[in-house]
Design a protein around this motif. Structure first.
Motif, PDB file in Angstrom:
ATOM      1  N   ASN A  94       0.683  -1.277   0.106  1.00 49.30           N
ATOM      2  CA  ASN A  94      -0.075   0.314  -0.021  1.00 49.30           C
ATOM      3  C   ASN A  94       0.287   1.136   0.282  1.00 49.30           C
ATOM      4  OD1 ASN A  94      -2.543  -1.695   0.312  1.00 49.30           O
ATOM      5  ND2 ASN A  94      -2.748  -1.116   1.976  1.00 49.30           N
ATOM      6  N   ILE A  95       2.131   1.093   0.612  1.00 46.98           N
ATOM      7  CA  ILE A  95       3.117   2.212   0.820  1.00 46.98           C
ATOM      8  C   ILE A  95       3.318   2.584  -0.421  1.00 46.98           C
ATOM      9  CG2 ILE A  95       4.906   3.383   2.108  1.00 46.98           C
ATOM     10  CD1 ILE A  95       4.176   1.442   4.628  1.00 46.98           C
ATOM     11  N   ASN A  96       3.676   1.637  -1.306  1.00 47.19           N
ATOM     12  CA  ASN A  96       4.508   1.625  -2.899  1.00 47.19           C
ATOM     13  C   ASN A  96       3.602   1.829  -3.306  1.00 47.19           C
ATOM     14  OD1 ASN A  96       7.659   1.113  -2.855  1.00 47.19           O
ATOM     15  ND2 ASN A  96       6.047  -1.723  -2.460  1.00 47.19           N
ATOM     16  N   GLY A 100       4.507   5.451  -3.717  1.00 47.87           N
ATOM     17  CA  GLY A 100       5.526   5.663  -5.148  1.00 47.87           C
ATOM     18  C   GLY A 100       6.814   4.514  -3.976  1.00 47.87           C
ATOM     19  N   HIS A 101       7.513   4.087  -5.082  1.00 50.99           N
ATOM     20  CA  HIS A 101       8.584   3.654  -4.757  1.00 50.99           C
ATOM     21  C   HIS A 101       9.804   3.722  -4.311  1.00 50.99           C
ATOM     22  CE1 HIS A 101       6.704  -0.401  -7.038  1.00 50.99           C
ATOM     23  NE2 HIS A 101       6.633   0.451  -7.418  1.00 50.99           N
ATOM     24  N   MET A 102       9.818   5.106  -4.213  1.00 49.95           N
ATOM     25  CA  MET A 102      11.076   5.566  -3.683  1.00 49.95           C
ATOM     26  C   MET A 102      10.955   5.827  -1.943  1.00 49.95           C
ATOM     27  SD  MET A 102      12.570   8.506  -5.979  1.00 49.95           S
ATOM     28  CE  MET A 102      13.906   8.903  -4.563  1.00 49.95           C
ATOM     29  N   GLU A 103       9.145   6.097  -1.363  1.00 51.08           N
ATOM     30  CA  GLU A 103       8.566   5.918   0.033  1.00 51.08           C
ATOM     31  C   GLU A 103       8.814   4.947   0.491  1.00 51.08           C
ATOM     32  OE1 GLU A 103       8.077   8.227   3.306  1.00 51.08           O
ATOM     33  OE2 GLU A 103       8.696   9.426   1.169  1.00 51.08           O
TER      34      GLU A 103
END
Length: 213
Positions: A94-96, A100-103
């Motif tokens: 869910n975060i990705n 985004g993947h950087m986060e």
């Protein structure tokens, strides 16, 4: 922060340097010290490169190569009590997907740093892959291991309060102490099953609000 098998590399460098100094003392007219110094620097470079093979490039913790080396070493001796903790981040996808993947990478690095703060004095933090981590803890009683687990929970809770992120770090975990009544692979597999039972039970408790991460 060194592992036991890495001490051999440091010892080898020390012995080579000492040998070079002794040879130079006996061969005063021959500038042998420059050759030995160059050789020592080359060996140090090789050792640094070798150490990078044992480290996860994203989080800086150890990788699965180290897990195999440590378990092989423990299997030959078994003179220490070994505890293992398996930890898996909840809602990492869910975060990705949302930020985004950087986060997502930032969340992984942050979580790995918290793990190292809690466990690095007593164990080895290993990234198994993705959002799953394993901690090896030698010669610590189950009660002390439980204290570290509680300390980790408090540290993550404090981070979530202060971080100012639109999401919180949540995780599922399980642990056990090896009793030599099964293979190491089976032991880790059983902890893995317990960890996913824990994860599924947490999801059932928040069913309907599962996406509020």
């Amino acid at each position: 922060m060194l592992l036991k098998f890495e001490y051999a590399y440091i010892l080898a460098i020390s012995l080579m340097t000492s040998a070079g100094v002794l040879v130079q003392l006996f061969l005063g007219k021959t500038a042998f010290i420059w050759c030995s110094s160059s050789f020592t620097i080359i060996m140090m470079f090789i050792i640094i490169q070798q150490r990078e093979l044992y480290r996860d490039s994203l989080t800086g913790v150890r990788n699965r190569v180290v897990l195999k080396k440590c378990l092989d070493s423990y299997g030959r001796r078994q003179d220490e009590q070994l505890s293992i903790i398996l930890i898996d981040l909840d809602y990492f996808k869910n975060i990705n997907d949302s930020y985004g993947h950087m986060e997502g990478d930032h969340a992984l690095r942050t979580f790995a740093r918290l793990l190292q703060k809690v466990y690095s004095d007593n164990g080895i933090v290993i990234r198994m892959g993705g959002d799953e981590f394993l901690i090896l803890i030698y010669d610590l009683s189950p009660a002390k291991v439980s204290e570290l687990i509680a300390k980790m929970a408090k540290m993550v809770e404090k981070y979530n309060i202060r971080c100012g992120k639109p999401y919180m770090l949540k995780y599922s975990s399980a642990h056990g102490t090896y009793k030599n009544d099964m293979s190491m692979e089976q032991f880790i597999h059983e902890i893995d099953l317990k960890m996913y039972d824990h994860k599924n039970s947490r999801k059932r408790k928040v069913w309907g609000t599962e996406h509020e991460f």
